[in-house]
Design an enzyme around this catalytic site. Structure first.
Site: not given
Length: 609
Positions: A59, A72, A297, A413, A509-510
């Site tokens: 980032y 997002p 984010h 994660s 990404s889920q």
């Protein structure tokens, strides 16, 4: 593991060159061992050796504009407001819910999250929750700064309300008493009235936050030379959150148009200037019922955003709105309009920012698609992991469109570690390539056992990633520590294969939800796709983005290929488990490319982007 992840994605000659470089890096007493020792030393003296490296790389060092490229959005269910007052009541109720959730955070009353699935029961780090409302991304010329305010600070007893591209300060505590919901509504009504006063209208300074990070940092340096601008910026940078009251967009309201309005506001001609993109939590309430959250984010991951927004949605449906008689208007100080001092130079900066945002708006190619043939319950009945199944479908769609697989990012994660964020599951595997080739070859017959075996393998790739054994963070750490000790950048990190392997043409990404809403984000490279998916019981929701400027991508074409592949995968599942034709040989080929065939296992919980 690195070599295995890239071998099938590059030409043989290039692979051999990379293999030689990697072997040299890993020689006993070589560069790799030296850097590993330095990394081990760092790990002894820090809570999380990769956190700062990761945050900068993912980032803070990035120079692209935040809208689309980084931030997002979570799109709420379409609201049916009868009139303007209805939308303000919704906003007041939403702000009340935010304050309730913030109270849980400040008092450490949020229950600790625990991992689920195969490695269930491990407590997860909660630090990301504590950064939802007390952080701010400050632009820098070369690197941004994540500013973290002290939790519960009296400096954070206000929110910023954006209305008609103007910014207003709403104090949440007056005479040491927190505002009630009816008072919040009263203040919002005053703000709308003030915003309609064209004589006092200020230039649309929110546009500057939509620009590239270096451009915005340069503009901010110009702004803060004046004390009025300096004070307005300080108030925004310390606020709890931003609430954007949007006018009707004039667009036909559907899933795709709502997602676009969340991601970029439709540009300066619509709501794109009615935002402050540096603030992590930005709530949008549109008069036409288009509502959601836009997030900066860097402080937190998608799973934390989902937890917060689901709490708010449940609060708003389960807790009745407490709108009664408001406090006497004379008792509440009026909200303050933020003022700005402008110059011809600053006007030029605003115009340039507006033009660049508009180019980004025109370039984004988005398609939000609900696949309704079946959902995750059908996949579970096949004894397959829904996430692994969907990942295979994405690879199949990409292969159908391009005749190849590419470096793919799937977030996993690592919150079981202190300050853990995410690592990457490289889901474009050799086994997946063998499968999608077979699926698109009419001469090859496949069996469901082959498919089931593949999804099992892919599901198992999650476990190393979430337990700290992924390759991306480790390689990043070795690369960054080489620069800390002023070493010439090792060849492994300048090699074209490494550079290409970190250009994630397919970023996935889920982000599952338990209430009716969905997440979306943009591609991370100019010729790539951003694909966020939300598996529900009877349908699968996909948000696919790409750029019109690339001749290699088309969101509509990708969605069509995805639809076709999902139907074919269902048909494959419905066939006999008995191997047909050369399916057994194909399965053995997959096992051989994997090495020892491990038993497929269930998938632990996954997180958002």
């Amino acid at each position: 593991m690195y070599l295995t992840s890239i071998k099938h994605l590059v030409k043989e000659e290039q692979y051999q060159k990379t293999k030689s470089i990697v072997e040299k890096f890993g020689e006993p007493g070589g560069t790799g061992e030296l850097l590993q020792e330095k990394l081990l030393e760092k790990s002894i003296n820090t809570h999380n050796w990769v956190y700062d490296y990761w945050l900068d790389d993912m980032y803070l060092n990035q120079r692209l504009a935040l809208p689309v490229n980084s931030n997002p959005a979570m799109v709420f269910p379409k609201q049916d407001f009868r009139d303007h007052k209805d939308s303000l009541k919704f906003a007041a109720h939403l702000i009340t819910g935010v304050l309730e959730y913030k109270k849980h955070i400040d008092t450490r009353a949020l229950p600790v999250d625990f991992s689920r699935g195969q490695l269930a029961g491990t407590p997860l780090c909660m630090k990301q929750y504590y950064r939802l409302f007390n952080t701010y991304r400050l632009p820098g010329l070369k690197r941004d700064t994540l500013v973290i305010h002290e939790t519960g600070s009296t400096e954070q007893e206000h929110i910023i309300v954006a209305c008609k591209n103007q910014f207003f300060v709403m104090d949440l505590v007056v005479k040491e008493k927190p505002l009630r919901e009816m008072d919040i509504l009263s203040q919002l009504e005053k703000i709308v009235k003030m915003a309609e006063n064209t004589e006092e209208r200020q230039p649309p300074f929110g546009l500057l936050t939509s620009d590239g990070r270096t451009e915005w940092a340069q503009a901010r340096d110009v702004l803060i030379k004046d004390s009025v601008n300096r004070e307005s910026l300080a108030v925004i940078e310390k606020c709890l959150c931003v609430v954007c009251l949007d006018d009707p967009s004039g667009m036909e309201v559907g899933d795709t148009s709502r997602a676009l309005l969340m991601l970029h506001g439709g540009g300066h001609e619509k709501m794109g200037a009615n935002r402050w993109y540096d603030k992590p939590m930005q709530f949008v309430v549109g008069e036409d019922g288009v509502c959601g959250t836009v997030c900066e984010h860097s402080p937190f991951e998608g799973i934390v955003l989902v937890a917060c927004t689901e709490y708010l949605m449940k609060f708003m449906t389960g807790s009745p709105s407490k709108i009664g008689r408001a406090t006497s208007v004379s008792e509440l100080p009026a909200p303050r309009r933020l003022l700005w001092k402008t110059t011809p130079h600053i006007q030029g900066l605003l115009k340039a920012s507006a033009e660049r945002l508009q180019r980004l708006v025109r370039d984004l190619d988005m398609d939000v698609h609900k696949f309704e043939v079946y959902g995750k319950e059908f996949i579970k009945k096949q004894k397959m992991s829904p996430d692994a199944y969907i990942q295979v479908s994405l690879q199949l769609a990409f292969y159908r469109c391009n005749g190849r697989l590419v470096s793919t990012y799937e977030s996993a994660s690592i919150r079981r570690f202190h300050e853990g964020r995410v690592d990457n599951i490289r889901s474009a595997t050799p086994e997946t390539l063998a499968f999608v080739k077979a699926m698109t070859d009419e001469k090859t017959s496949l069996s469901v056992s082959h498919f089931s075996y593949l999804t099992g393998l892919n599901a198992n790739k999650l476990v190393p990633a979430i337990t700290g054994m992924g390759i991306d963070n480790h390689l990043l750490g070795l690369r960054e520590i080489s620069q800390e000790i002023h070493m010439e950048m090792p060849e492994i990190f300048t090699d074209e294969t490494y550079v290409a392997s970190n250009q994630f043409i397919l970023s996935t990404s889920q982000v599952p939800t338990t209430v009716e809403m969905f997440c979306c984000y943009g591609p991370v490279v100019p010729n790539g796709y951003g694909c966020c998916y939300n598996p529900q019981a009877d349908h699968l929701l996909f948000s696919v983005t790409s750029f019109h400027g690339s001749t290699e991508t088309s969101s509509a074409v990708f969605i069509k290929a995805l639809d076709e592949g999902l139907v074919e995968m269902r048909d494959l599942c419905k066939t006999s488990n008995k191997p047909q034709s050369n399916a057994a040989a194909a399965s053995k080929a997959v096992e051989k490319s994997q090495g020892a065939g491990s038993k497929p296992q269930s998938t632990p919980q996954k997180t958002g982007k």
